[in-house]
Design an enzyme around this catalytic site. Structure first.
Site, short mmCIF file in Angstrom:
data_model
loop_
_atom_site.label_atom_id
_atom_site.label_comp_id
_atom_site.label_asym_id
_atom_site.label_seq_id
_atom_site.Cartn_x
_atom_site.Cartn_y
_atom_site.Cartn_z
N LEU A 161 0.83 -1.21 0.00
CA LEU A 161 0.00 0.00 0.00
C LEU A 161 0.85 1.25 0.00
CD1 LEU A 161 -2.58 -1.07 2.72
CD2 LEU A 161 -3.05 -0.79 0.30
N GLY A 162 2.06 1.12 0.50
CA GLY A 162 2.93 2.29 0.54
C GLY A 162 4.17 1.98 1.33
N GLY A 213 6.68 3.75 4.21
CA GLY A 213 6.88 4.86 5.12
C GLY A 213 8.28 4.86 5.66
N GLY A 225 9.09 1.33 7.07
CA GLY A 225 9.03 0.10 6.29
C GLY A 225 7.76 0.09 5.49
N VAL A 229 4.03 -1.05 3.96
CA VAL A 229 2.71 -1.39 4.49
C VAL A 229 1.99 -2.24 3.45
CG1 VAL A 229 0.56 -0.50 5.42
CG2 VAL A 229 2.64 0.84 5.63
N LYS A 252 1.97 -3.46 8.69
CA LYS A 252 3.20 -2.67 8.54
C LYS A 252 4.37 -3.51 8.99
CE LYS A 252 2.81 1.62 9.72
NZ LYS A 252 3.10 2.79 8.90
N ASP A 258 6.44 12.68 13.22
CA ASP A 258 6.43 12.60 11.76
C ASP A 258 5.04 12.97 11.21
OD1 ASP A 258 7.49 12.31 9.26
OD2 ASP A 258 7.49 10.11 9.26
#
Ligand SMILES: *[C@@H]1O[C@H](CO)[C@@H](O)[C@H](O)[C@H]1NC(C)=O
Ligand SMILES: *[C@@H]1O[C@H](CO)[C@@H](O)[C@H](O)[C@H]1NC(C)=O
Ligand SMILES: *[C@@H]1O[C@H](CO)[C@@H](O)[C@H](O)[C@H]1NC(C)=O
Ligand SMILES: *[C@@H]1O[C@H](CO)[C@@H](O)[C@H](O)[C@H]1NC(C)=O
Ligand SMILES: *[C@@H]1O[C@H](CO)[C@@H](O)[C@H](O)[C@H]1NC(C)=O
Ligand SMILES: *[C@@H]1O[C@H](CO)[C@@H](O)[C@H](O)[C@H]1NC(C)=O
Ligand SMILES: *[C@@H]1O[C@H](CO)[C@@H](O)[C@H](O)[C@H]1NC(C)=O
Ligand SMILES: *[C@@H]1O[C@H](CO)[C@@H](O)[C@H](O)[C@H]1NC(C)=O
Ligand SMILES: *[C@@H]1O[C@H](CO)[C@@H](O)[C@H](O)[C@H]1NC(C)=O
Length: 753
Positions: free
Chosen positions: A474-475, A477, A480, A482, A497, A592
């Site tokens: 999914l992405g 970050g 690490g 996800v 994640k 963050d």
């Protein structure tokens, strides 16, 4: 020689025989009685005994853990029967039946085995067992649990644990732990349906479409496991018992009379003393047990113990029993002439009280309007006002499941009657109607469990399966990647994640951080469902957010959110951060904050993600921390200067992001048409200073005052000097109009002095 053959044959014949039959020491024609020794049969180690114990002026038959001071009852035979007199006797008869002789003419079966027994044993795990002549187990007390599960014991789907009436009365009490056929394990008050609204805890191992056959098993080292037909297990609870000597420790899970599921360890030492420790309590707040207090009363903690108090205008149904619930003592007639008689003296309020009963009316309004609205409304008997969300909820009595939440600003306002006519003896048909309606709502089952109260541990294999081998990313970050996954046979979407770049950290610290994150519960935070900590692997399981991130919304989508939407998003994020900073048990600095970490659920509600992880990456917040934390552009100056990181660091990032929300562009835009537009904050400050903000939003219909307000808040947030930045609480108050906003100085002015 001969004897070893015999042992070998015995083993071959009896390979399915439960261990312990060699301890089958209770032979046929054995009996015990309540007062003359022996009054019980003890296990070889002496830790457990089966026999008569005192209850309610008489005796009951059961099993207890033997302590020097006070014994702990773990099982009771025929628990709802009356206690027997001292003339009774317990006998393993000559024909192999275990019976209780209550009086000369009256006997009762204790063990309903289909075969006759040839001997019996009280074993060292607390199980009383009958064996047949082939040394096969034909009956065991472990198969008929009451309120307790001991190490080595399990309960199947369909069965459950029922609490006892009290610590001294082991008859069936008011709460139930149910092993549902959909796979879920749920705690709820006994008289209700186990629907979402009544349950006060669920394992969330649920939602199989076909009925399943599981066992809930407490193993000998204190782990609570759900085991399926194939023998595969899911961990429900795994206390850290690595440092414990399991040889001398017995684990005990009890659904206590107050509805709490408690795990104890009993460590026996050489001299027979034992050390009892409470390892886990579900729920962790005694007042969160639904149904502890009856109708129209609320639970509040006093001296660590829960206490049920009546709502204003009501009194205990049974004045000797605080759990009995409360009934209205006045008949209210405010609707005949209510409007003329508007007067605050007809209200009584309680602060910080909350309940889950659904209101018939829920609208955002000012508190004074809420009061008025309730007073003028014949149906309204109590108005609950939520100051954080500004919502007014109107309800009718009776109410259930109310408790005090000191950390939340709720206020309940009760109408206690304009005309007070004593009506204690009348049948309150309206109230009965309400109970009926309430049951209907419960039956319709529209109220899913809104809160998961516990974190679930997952195995790596389970998560690998759930994500189809970490297939759909999914992405990525700063922690690490996800992955999308599904649990419970595809019924629930989750985001998994996989943490990388972790500094060397023990499992204990990791679990401690997980507990901090798991203890957060706020509308605007992504919910952590569970985690995996296996060898060096660290994974987190979150609820899945279907509508992407704020970054997608601001920078990718064609349709930019309108101004109301931008304002709502800004406020929701601020409330979420405020919760992290000031309202949760352990304050959390996010470190963050950026649009990629602000997610959107199905209803476009803001959910902040990735909070609470900063410590995992760098427990020592003073040194190399700045190298890997934070995201360029959103990082406050203190990251570069080596000054301490504080909640104000988040406020800075929030300010930058707020500008992005206002102008729907990135803070840094290297492709900007003129060089002065590259950095959004300086560009915005210049236009703000020159009173030309509207030039930045050409072609958009905009409320100038709103635009100026949002920019002013942003500029305060991004002051170089942390002390100049407002707290998140002030940010919320500026945004919602509670406080005026003064003119911000140039964000970098203080630093250049
Ligand atoms: C135990 O509680 C039950 C249910 O409240 C009650 O009927 C019974 O009399 C109590 N037993 C004793 C011995 O007090
Ligand atoms: C606890 O159980 C033991 C063994 O049955 C018994 O001898 C003792 O009297 C009990 N203690 C109390 C306080 O009841
Ligand atoms: C013994 O009692 C239990 C529970 O009431 C029941 O499920 C079981 O079938 C009975 N067993 C026999 C052999 O009657
Ligand atoms: C109990 O279960 C836990 C978790 O699966 C496991 O680590 C432990 O070894 C088990 N204990 C025993 C005695 O099997
Ligand atoms: C466990 O108990 C047995 C028998 O009491 C003893 O021989 C053994 O040394 C114990 N083991 C540990 C690890 O304490
Ligand atoms: C207001 O309530 C009082 C009783 O408390 C009643 O006598 C009076 O008539 C009411 N006022 C009006 C205008 O109805
Ligand atoms: C309440 O109503 C029921 C049934 O309508 C009746 O039997 C009972 O006597 C009433 N109780 C009182 C206190 O009036
Ligand atoms: C947002 O969520 C809703 C509900 O799940 C869905 O219908 C819609 O397509 C989603 N929008 C985007 C942009 O993903
Ligand atoms: C700037 O423009 C170039 C070329 O059009 C594009 O490849 C790049 O992604 C753009 N950068 C940003 C930050 O928009």
């Amino acid at each position: 020689m001969a004897s070893s053959y015999i042992i070998l044959i015995f083993l071959l014949l009896g390979y399915c025989v439960a261990a312990g039959s060699e301890n089958c020491l209770i032979s046929l024609n054995s009996a015990i009685n309540p007062i003359a020794d022996p009054t019980s049969w003890t296990s070889p180690s002496g830790r457990f005994a089966f026999g008569f114990y005192q209850e309610g002026g008489g005796f009951k038959v059961g099993i207890w853990m033997v302590h020097k001071s006070q014994n702990t009852t773990v099982w009771t035979a025929n628990r709802d029967d009356l206690p027997v007199s001292s003339n009774a006797a317990l006998e393993l008869t000559h024909d192999g039946r275990l019976v209780l002789k209550i009086s000369p003419g009256e006997t009762q079966l204790i063990a309903n085995s289909s075969e006759s027994a040839s001997c019996a044993a009280m074993d060292d795990s607390g199980n009383f067992i009958l064996y047949n002549q082939h040394s096969e187990v034909i009956w065991q007390s472990f198969n008929f649990p009451t309120d307790t599960l001991l190490g080595g014991q399990s309960i199947p789907t369909g069965a459950g644990l029922y609490s006892s009436v009290s610590g001294t009365n082991h008859s069936t009490g008011r709460f139930l732990l149910s092993m549902q056929s959909d796979g879920n394990i749920v705690l709820y008050p006994k008289h209700t349906e186990p629907s979402g609204i009544d349950a006060y805890w669920a394992s969330n191992t649920c939602c199989y479409l076909q009925p399943v056959h599981f066992h809930l098993y407490l193993n000998f080292t204190g782990a609570l496991l759900l085991i399926d037909e194939q023998g595969q297990s899911e961990l429900i609870s795994d206390p850290d018992t690595s440092s414990v000597n399991h040889n001398s420790t017995i684990y005990r899970l009890i659904l206590d009379s107050g509805g709490l599921l408690q795990m104890y360890s009993h460590r026996f030492s050489e001299n027979g003393d034992d050390v009892v420790s409470l390892m886990r309590m579900i729920p962790n707040n005694k007042c969160r047990v639904k149904g502890l207090c009856g109708f129209n009363s609320y639970c509040t903690m006093e001296d660590e113990e829960p206490l049920c108090r009546c709502f204003p205008g009501t009194d205990y149904v049974d004045s000797t029993n605080q759990f009995s619930g409360c009934e209205t003592i006045f008949k209210e007639e405010w609707c005949s002439n209510a409007k003329e008689n508007l007067s605050s003296s007809t209200f009584k309020s309680i602060d910080h009280v909350y309940w889950v009963d659904p209101p018939y009316f829920q609208v955002t309004m000012e508190v004074a309007d809420c009061d008025k609205s309730c007073l003028e409304d014949c149906d309204c008997e109590v108005a609950l006002y939520d100051f954080d969300q500004g919502t007014c909820m109107k309800q009718k009595l009776p109410l259930m499941y109310a408790w005090t939440v000191p950390e939340k600003s709720f206020r309940a306002l009760f109408k206690v009657g304009v005309e007070r006519i004593e009506a204690a003896n009348t049948n309150n048909s309206d109230s009965q109607l309400r109970v009926f309606k309430y049951k209907k709502i419960v039956e319709s089952g529209n109220f899913g469990l809104t809160e998961q109260l516990t974190l679930r541990p997952f195995s790596y294999r389970e998560l690998k399966r759930a994500t189809n081998g970490f297939k759909e990313e999914l992405g990525k970050g700063s922690f690490g990647a996800v992955y999308k996954g599904t649990l419970y046979r595809g019924k629930r979407a989750v985001a998994v994640k996989r943490l990388e770049k972790l500094v060397n950290e023990g499992e204990g610290e990791f679990r401690a951080e997980m507990r901090v994150i798991g203890a957060t519960n706020h509308r605007h935070l992504v919910r952590l469902l569970g985690f995996c900590a296996e060898a060096s692997k660290r994974l987190l399981v979150y609820e899945f957010m279907s509508n992407g991130s704020l970054a997608d919304l601001l920078f990718r989508s064609e349709r930019h959110p309108d101004w109301n939407e931008r304002m709502r998003i800004a406020l929701e994020i601020a409330r979420g951060i405020l919760y992290l900073h000031e309202e949760c048990d352990t304050p959390i600095i996010h470190c963050d904050i950026k649009p990629q970490n602000i997610l959107m659920d199905d209803f476009w509600t803001v959910k902040i993600s990735d909070f609470g992880l900063a410590k995992l990456l760098m427990p020592d917040q003073t040194k190399t921390f700045t190298v890997i934390r934070g995201t360029r552009g959103y990082m406050a100056p203190e990251w570069h200067k080596g000054t301490p990181i504080s909640v104000k660091t988040d406020v800075y990032s929030y300010g930058i992001m707020l500008l992005e929300i206002v102008f729907c562009r990135r803070h840094m835009d290297v492709n900007a048409s003129t060089p002065e537009e590259i950095v959004l904050s300086s560009w915005a400050y210049r236009h703000f200073r020159d009173g030309e903000l509207d030039k930045l939003v050409l072609g958009e219909e905009v409320d100038k005052r709103l635009l100026e307000k949002l920019v002013k808040v942003s500029l305060w947030c991004i002051q170089d000097e942390p002390a100049f930045r407002p707290s998140m609480k002030s940010v919320v108050m500026m945004l919602d109009g509670t406080t005026e906003i003064s003119v911000p100085p140039c964000p970098t002015a203080a630093a250049t002095v």
